[in-house]
Design a protein around this motif. Structure first.
Motif, PDB file in Angstrom:
ATOM      1  N   HIS A  34      -0.525  44.425  56.949  1.00 45.30           N
ATOM      2  CA  HIS A  34      -1.535  44.132  55.928  1.00 45.30           C
ATOM      3  C   HIS A  34      -1.760  42.637  55.695  1.00 45.30           C
ATOM      4  O   HIS A  34      -2.571  42.265  54.837  1.00 45.30           O
ATOM      5  CB  HIS A  34      -1.127  44.780  54.601  1.00 45.30           C
ATOM      6  CG  HIS A  34      -0.931  46.260  54.696  1.00 45.30           C
ATOM      7  ND1 HIS A  34      -1.964  47.140  54.776  1.00 45.30           N
ATOM      8  CD2 HIS A  34       0.200  47.008  54.764  1.00 45.30           C
ATOM      9  CE1 HIS A  34      -1.503  48.378  54.868  1.00 45.30           C
ATOM     10  NE2 HIS A  34      -0.180  48.324  54.865  1.00 45.30           N
ATOM     11  N   GLU A  62      -5.427  41.166  56.033  1.00 48.04           N
ATOM     12  CA  GLU A  62      -6.295  41.642  54.956  1.00 48.04           C
ATOM     13  C   GLU A  62      -5.911  40.974  53.627  1.00 48.04           C
ATOM     14  O   GLU A  62      -6.776  40.600  52.831  1.00 48.04           O
ATOM     15  CB  GLU A  62      -6.169  43.171  54.846  1.00 48.04           C
ATOM     16  CG  GLU A  62      -7.276  43.808  54.053  1.00 48.04           C
ATOM     17  CD  GLU A  62      -7.046  45.313  53.849  1.00 48.04           C
ATOM     18  OE1 GLU A  62      -6.173  45.892  54.539  1.00 48.04           O
ATOM     19  OE2 GLU A  62      -7.727  45.869  52.976  1.00 48.04           O
ATOM     20  N   ALA A  63      -4.599  40.828  53.418  1.00 45.05           N
ATOM     21  CA  ALA A  63      -4.133  40.175  52.190  1.00 45.05           C
ATOM     22  C   ALA A  63      -4.672  38.746  52.119  1.00 45.05           C
ATOM     23  O   ALA A  63      -5.113  38.289  51.060  1.00 45.05           O
ATOM     24  CB  ALA A  63      -2.599  40.177  52.139  1.00 45.05           C
ATOM     25  N   ILE A 105      -8.274  38.804  51.106  1.00 45.64           N
ATOM     26  CA  ILE A 105      -8.421  39.160  49.684  1.00 45.64           C
ATOM     27  C   ILE A 105      -8.096  37.954  48.802  1.00 45.64           C
ATOM     28  O   ILE A 105      -8.847  37.608  47.883  1.00 45.64           O
ATOM     29  CB  ILE A 105      -7.492  40.345  49.327  1.00 45.64           C
ATOM     30  CG1 ILE A 105      -7.993  41.630  49.991  1.00 45.64           C
ATOM     31  CG2 ILE A 105      -7.371  40.528  47.819  1.00 45.64           C
ATOM     32  CD1 ILE A 105      -7.017  42.802  49.907  1.00 45.64           C
ATOM     33  N   LEU A 106      -6.970  37.306  49.093  1.00 44.95           N
ATOM     34  CA  LEU A 106      -6.560  36.160  48.276  1.00 44.95           C
ATOM     35  C   LEU A 106      -7.584  35.030  48.375  1.00 44.95           C
ATOM     36  O   LEU A 106      -7.942  34.401  47.380  1.00 44.95           O
ATOM     37  CB  LEU A 106      -5.170  35.676  48.703  1.00 44.95           C
ATOM     38  CG  LEU A 106      -4.018  36.642  48.389  1.00 44.95           C
ATOM     39  CD1 LEU A 106      -2.721  36.171  49.030  1.00 44.95           C
ATOM     40  CD2 LEU A 106      -3.828  36.784  46.884  1.00 44.95           C
ATOM     41  N   ALA A 120     -10.777  35.283  49.091  1.00 46.83           N
ATOM     42  CA  ALA A 120     -12.011  35.655  48.379  1.00 46.83           C
ATOM     43  C   ALA A 120     -11.831  35.477  46.866  1.00 46.83           C
ATOM     44  O   ALA A 120     -12.729  35.006  46.174  1.00 46.83           O
ATOM     45  CB  ALA A 120     -12.379  37.097  48.718  1.00 46.83           C
ATOM     46  N   LEU A 121     -10.650  35.837  46.360  1.00 47.72           N
ATOM     47  CA  LEU A 121     -10.393  35.667  44.919  1.00 47.72           C
ATOM     48  C   LEU A 121     -10.431  34.187  44.527  1.00 47.72           C
ATOM     49  O   LEU A 121     -11.004  33.808  43.508  1.00 47.72           O
ATOM     50  CB  LEU A 121      -9.024  36.255  44.562  1.00 47.72           C
ATOM     51  CG  LEU A 121      -8.934  37.778  44.473  1.00 47.72           C
ATOM     52  CD1 LEU A 121      -7.474  38.218  44.346  1.00 47.72           C
ATOM     53  CD2 LEU A 121      -9.744  38.294  43.287  1.00 47.72           C
TER      54      LEU A 121
END
Ligand code: G1P
Length: 294
Positions: free
Chosen positions: A278, A281-282, A285-286, A288-289
């Motif tokens: 993962h 993907e992590a 995500i981080l 994008a945040l």
């Protein structure tokens, strides 16, 4: 004299976790998931990698989830088996300590880390043992305790891991007074629990991994309260230093302190990023945040 191997580890898990409330109102802080597994799971893996055979948990009230976690979840296993989820089932079984490898003893009152370790005296008996503070997840190869047991095999006595911290933070930790360097190790001259910045003998903190001789128990039984009004392991180790060899191993890997909210967040993010399945993907995500929060 032959150096006795370290077979047992003490894990003080009785703390209330007040720095990570409200979750810890019902969940032991050691069971909060750091990405996909409880913080405690990483620490047990580290102990196993160092050859530890017996895990002694010093627990308290409301810590039952810890006992359940290290037991067979019969209904869950039967269901996974019936559904043919063999990979998950195999992983669960591989993680389970063997029959009789875990013992649990209660610290009846929150009197400090030294008192918690002392509560394990009957289960440890007269042999050297490790202590791992489960708030601290150590990431390195070889694992921190494995590196320590290797060094211990050469020098014996007592050994702690230490790491540099910014001077301004010394009052949050046990701080050592380092003596002569001996290869990878440092001889200990002294140590003090949570000193004021101006009194700290160095900026090397005791980072939560210990190998101790059983003589510490006699000292702990006489130990009076120290910093914060608690029975401090650091104070007892200071006394032990006068009786038996004491070294520190500077730990050069990463330390994640999961005992605070942001430390817990950092550990979770780091473990997610390092996950083979993962991680990518992590990262997305981080990222994008972060981008969205600018
Ligand atoms: C304990 C020890 C301290 C050590 C620290 C590491 O303190 O007493 O010597 O440096 O863990 O996290 P605590 O965090 O329980 O206050």
């Amino acid at each position: 004299m032959a150096i006795k191997p370290v077979r047992k580890a003490v894990l003080p898990v009785a703390g209330l976790g007040t720095r990570v409330l409200p979750a810890t109102k019902v969940i032991p802080k050691e069971m909060l998931p750091v990405f996909d597994r409880p913080a405690l799971h990483y620490v047990i893996d580290e102990a196993r990698a160092a050859g530890i055979e017996h895990f002694i948990f010093v627990t308290g009230r409301n810590k039952g989830a810890i006992e359940d976690y290290f037991d067979i979840a019969y209904e869950l296993e039967a269901t996974l088996e019936a559904k043919g989820k063999t990979a998950v089932l195999d992983a669960l079984r591989a993680d389970l300590p063997g029959a009789g490898a875990c013992s649990f003893v209660r610290q009846q009152a929150p009197l400090g880390l030294g008192h918690a370790v002392w509560c394990a005296r009957e289960l440890v008996g007269g042999e050297p043992f490790a202590v791992l503070l489960p708030d601290m997840i150590m990431r390195s190869d070889p694992a921190c305790l494995a590196e320590m047991t290797q060094a211990y095999g050469e020098v014996g006595g007592n050994l702690i891991s230490v790491q540099e911290v910014p001077r301004a933070e010394v009052s949050s930790y046990g701080i050592v007074d380092p003596g002569a360097r001996k290869g990878a190790l440092i001889e200990m001259r002294g140590m003090v629990e949570k000193p004021a910045v101006q009194d700290a003998p160095s900026n090397l903190m005791i980072s939560g991994r210990y190998i101790l001789q059983p003589e510490i128990f006699g000292i702990l039984s006489r130990q009076t309260p120290g910093a914060g009004g608690e029975i401090q392991l650091t104070d007892a180790m200071q006394t032990l230093m006068g009786e038996s060899p004491f070294h520190a191993l500077p730990f050069t890997g990463e330390v994640f302190d999961t005992g605070s909210k942001t430390g817990y967040l950092r550990a979770s993010a780091a473990m997610a990023l390092a996950d083979p399945e993962h991680g990518a993907e992590a990262r997305a995500i981080l990222q994008a945040l972060l981008d969205a929060s600018r």
